[in-house]
Design an enzyme around this catalytic site. Structure first.
Site, PDB file in Angstrom:
ATOM      1  N   GLU A  12      81.714 -13.710 -12.258  1.00  0.00           N
ATOM      2  CA  GLU A  12      80.771 -13.608 -11.144  1.00  0.00           C
ATOM      3  C   GLU A  12      81.047 -12.401 -10.255  1.00  0.00           C
ATOM      4  O   GLU A  12      80.143 -11.913  -9.570  1.00  0.00           O
ATOM      5  CB  GLU A  12      80.781 -14.915 -10.330  1.00  0.00           C
ATOM      6  CG  GLU A  12      80.138 -16.051 -11.121  1.00  0.00           C
ATOM      7  CD  GLU A  12      80.328 -17.421 -10.495  1.00  0.00           C
ATOM      8  OE1 GLU A  12      79.459 -18.278 -10.678  1.00  0.00           O
ATOM      9  OE2 GLU A  12      81.368 -17.660  -9.833  1.00  0.00           O
ATOM     10  N   GLY A  78      73.630 -24.874 -11.973  1.00  0.00           N
ATOM     11  CA  GLY A  78      72.758 -25.676 -12.825  1.00  0.00           C
ATOM     12  C   GLY A  78      71.510 -26.062 -12.042  1.00  0.00           C
ATOM     13  O   GLY A  78      71.560 -26.229 -10.823  1.00  0.00           O
ATOM     14  N   ILE A 152      78.128 -30.744 -14.207  1.00  0.00           N
ATOM     15  CA  ILE A 152      77.128 -31.780 -14.504  1.00  0.00           C
ATOM     16  C   ILE A 152      76.373 -31.431 -15.783  1.00  0.00           C
ATOM     17  O   ILE A 152      75.717 -30.399 -15.867  1.00  0.00           O
ATOM     18  CB  ILE A 152      76.129 -31.947 -13.339  1.00  0.00           C
ATOM     19  CG1 ILE A 152      76.868 -32.195 -12.013  1.00  0.00           C
ATOM     20  CG2 ILE A 152      75.137 -33.072 -13.634  1.00  0.00           C
ATOM     21  CD1 ILE A 152      77.709 -33.436 -11.934  1.00  0.00           C
ATOM     22  N   MET A 172      79.738 -25.990  -7.905  1.00  0.00           N
ATOM     23  CA  MET A 172      81.039 -26.583  -7.603  1.00  0.00           C
ATOM     24  C   MET A 172      81.780 -25.934  -6.422  1.00  0.00           C
ATOM     25  O   MET A 172      82.955 -26.227  -6.209  1.00  0.00           O
ATOM     26  CB  MET A 172      81.918 -26.551  -8.873  1.00  0.00           C
ATOM     27  CG  MET A 172      81.279 -27.287 -10.038  1.00  0.00           C
ATOM     28  SD  MET A 172      82.191 -27.169 -11.592  1.00  0.00           S
ATOM     29  CE  MET A 172      83.641 -28.137 -11.208  1.00  0.00           C
ATOM     30  N   GLU A 173      81.107 -25.058  -5.658  1.00  0.00           N
ATOM     31  CA  GLU A 173      81.807 -24.365  -4.576  1.00  0.00           C
ATOM     32  C   GLU A 173      81.035 -24.234  -3.259  1.00  0.00           C
ATOM     33  O   GLU A 173      81.654 -24.190  -2.183  1.00  0.00           O
ATOM     34  CB  GLU A 173      82.233 -22.945  -5.010  1.00  0.00           C
ATOM     35  CG  GLU A 173      83.204 -22.884  -6.181  1.00  0.00           C
ATOM     36  CD  GLU A 173      82.517 -22.969  -7.543  1.00  0.00           C
ATOM     37  OE1 GLU A 173      81.280 -22.753  -7.584  1.00  0.00           O
ATOM     38  OE2 GLU A 173      83.182 -23.266  -8.559  1.00  0.00           O
ATOM     39  N   ASP A 196      71.926 -22.983 -16.367  1.00  0.00           N
ATOM     40  CA  ASP A 196      71.723 -24.164 -17.237  1.00  0.00           C
ATOM     41  C   ASP A 196      70.914 -25.191 -16.455  1.00  0.00           C
ATOM     42  O   ASP A 196      70.677 -25.017 -15.267  1.00  0.00           O
ATOM     43  CB  ASP A 196      73.086 -24.762 -17.648  1.00  0.00           C
ATOM     44  CG  ASP A 196      73.904 -25.170 -16.439  1.00  0.00           C
ATOM     45  OD1 ASP A 196      74.722 -24.361 -15.970  1.00  0.00           O
ATOM     46  OD2 ASP A 196      73.702 -26.281 -15.915  1.00  0.00           O
TER      47      ASP A 196
HETATM   48  N1  SAH Z   1      83.310 -22.439 -18.698  1.00  0.00           N
HETATM   49  C1  SAH Z   1      84.236 -22.488 -17.578  1.00  0.00           C
HETATM   50  C2  SAH Z   1      83.961 -23.641 -16.649  1.00  0.00           C
HETATM   51  C3  SAH Z   1      82.706 -23.449 -15.854  1.00  0.00           C
HETATM   52  S1  SAH Z   1      82.489 -24.676 -14.626  1.00  0.00           S
HETATM   53  C4  SAH Z   1      85.639 -22.598 -18.153  1.00  0.00           C
HETATM   54  O1  SAH Z   1      85.804 -23.152 -19.234  1.00  0.00           O
HETATM   55  O2  SAH Z   1      86.575 -22.127 -17.497  1.00  0.00           O
HETATM   56  C5  SAH Z   1      80.917 -24.207 -14.009  1.00  0.00           C
HETATM   57  C6  SAH Z   1      80.872 -23.132 -12.944  1.00  0.00           C
HETATM   58  O3  SAH Z   1      79.539 -22.671 -12.768  1.00  0.00           O
HETATM   59  C7  SAH Z   1      81.296 -23.592 -11.554  1.00  0.00           C
HETATM   60  O4  SAH Z   1      81.907 -22.552 -10.836  1.00  0.00           O
HETATM   61  C8  SAH Z   1      79.965 -24.051 -10.908  1.00  0.00           C
HETATM   62  O5  SAH Z   1      79.867 -23.617  -9.576  1.00  0.00           O
HETATM   63  C9  SAH Z   1      78.856 -23.394 -11.729  1.00  0.00           C
HETATM   64  N2  SAH Z   1      77.922 -24.289 -12.441  1.00  0.00           N
HETATM   65  C10 SAH Z   1      76.963 -23.823 -13.293  1.00  0.00           C
HETATM   66  N3  SAH Z   1      76.285 -24.858 -13.852  1.00  0.00           N
HETATM   67  C11 SAH Z   1      76.810 -26.008 -13.347  1.00  0.00           C
HETATM   68  C12 SAH Z   1      76.547 -27.388 -13.579  1.00  0.00           C
HETATM   69  N4  SAH Z   1      75.631 -27.797 -14.453  1.00  0.00           N
HETATM   70  N5  SAH Z   1      77.287 -28.305 -12.904  1.00  0.00           N
HETATM   71  C13 SAH Z   1      78.236 -27.902 -12.027  1.00  0.00           C
HETATM   72  N6  SAH Z   1      78.544 -26.606 -11.798  1.00  0.00           N
HETATM   73  C14 SAH Z   1      77.851 -25.639 -12.444  1.00  0.00           C
END
Ligand code: SAH
Length: 233
Positions: A12, A78, A152, A172-173, A196
């Site tokens: 990001e 998301g 999610i 998530m932030e 997503d």
């Molecule tokens: N692929 C990463 C994990 C990503 S977690 C790894 O394996 O390290 C998802 C991140 O994108 C978080 O920072 C959150 O803020 C955002 N995000 C995007 N889609 C999301 C969703 N469906 N639910 C929760 N957070 C989501």
């Protein structure tokens, strides 16, 4: 004036580190902070790592140690609202924490005493973002963001969040960064491009669209930074 540019993941902030020049790197509290300056405005860039705790920690450090006057978050999210598509860019008008739950004591979900279920974000930053998007022919959608320490990827949880928070986007932030900024009186902007739709395919879509969505959000953020520095000089 000093502006903090914050993401959660390295992807990001990668477009920001590519754009800004003469970056000085500082390590602090197990994280890296990138200091630069652009058109006379001081800038500190960081990615917090994923989730509410890391993002609250990093935001506090950006404000307390680096003395940033505002925090601009850029990243991916998301979609909950069916009107949001992958690739859309959103700006949060308010945030909530969907996993904050002391309902056993009769409180509303997302509420804790001396806190509030929703935090309204800075109106003047939202206005600047809206104007900059318009000038650049970018559709920027105003959304309510629900934040929690969960990725999610299922319709049941999505429905719960939609029902209880009327949220349009999930991440998530944002909600934790908002708590810190609100408590410290520091204006916050949260920009999120949709990666997503928080359903069964979310993990797959996220991996596929992370880079392009993160870039789209960062590109708009850079233009917003340029506008803010122009206005406040
Ligand atoms: N692929 C990463 C994990 C990503 S977690 C790894 O394996 O390290 C998802 C991140 O994108 C978080 O920072 C959150 O803020 C955002 N995000 C995007 N889609 C999301 C969703 N469906 N639910 C929760 N957070 C989501």
């Amino acid at each position: 004036m000093k502006i903090a540019l914050l993401g959660a993941m390295s992807e990001e902030i990668a477009p920001l580190l590519k754009f800004f020049k003469d970056i000085k790197t500082t390590k602090y509290a197990s994280n890296t902070y990138y200091e630069t300056s652009h058109n006379g405005t001081d800038i500190v860039i960081a990615y917090s790592k994923i989730g509410k705790v890391f993002s609250a920690l990093t935001t506090t450090i950006l404000i307390e140690k680096f003395r940033c006057d505002m925090v601009l978050f850029s990243g991916v999210a998301g979609a909950i609202s069916p009107s949001l598509q992958i690739g859309d860019i959103t700006v949060a008008t308010k945030t909530a924490q969907h996993d904050l739950d002391i309902t056993a004591f009769g409180h509303d979900v997302g509420f804790v005493p001396e806190g509030s279920k929703f935090i309204d974000l800075d109106k003047s930053l939202i206005d600047i973002a809206t104007t900059v998007a318009k000038v650049n022919n970018i559709t920027l959608k105003k959304v309510t963001v629900a934040t929690g320490d969960q990725f999610i990827a299922n319709d049941k949880r999505k429905e719960f969040i939609k029902e209880n928070f009327k949220a349009d986007a999930i991440e998530m932030e944002g909600g934790s960064v908002a708590v810190v900024c609100h408590s410290m009186g520091v204006p916050l902007l949260v920009l999120r491009s949709i990666s997503d739709t928080a359903d069964m395919d979310a993990g797959f879509d996220f991996d596929k669209f992370l880079s392009t969505s993160a870039k789209a959000s960062a590109k708009l953020l850079i233009r917003i930074v340029e506008e803010i520095s122009k206005e406040r000089q």
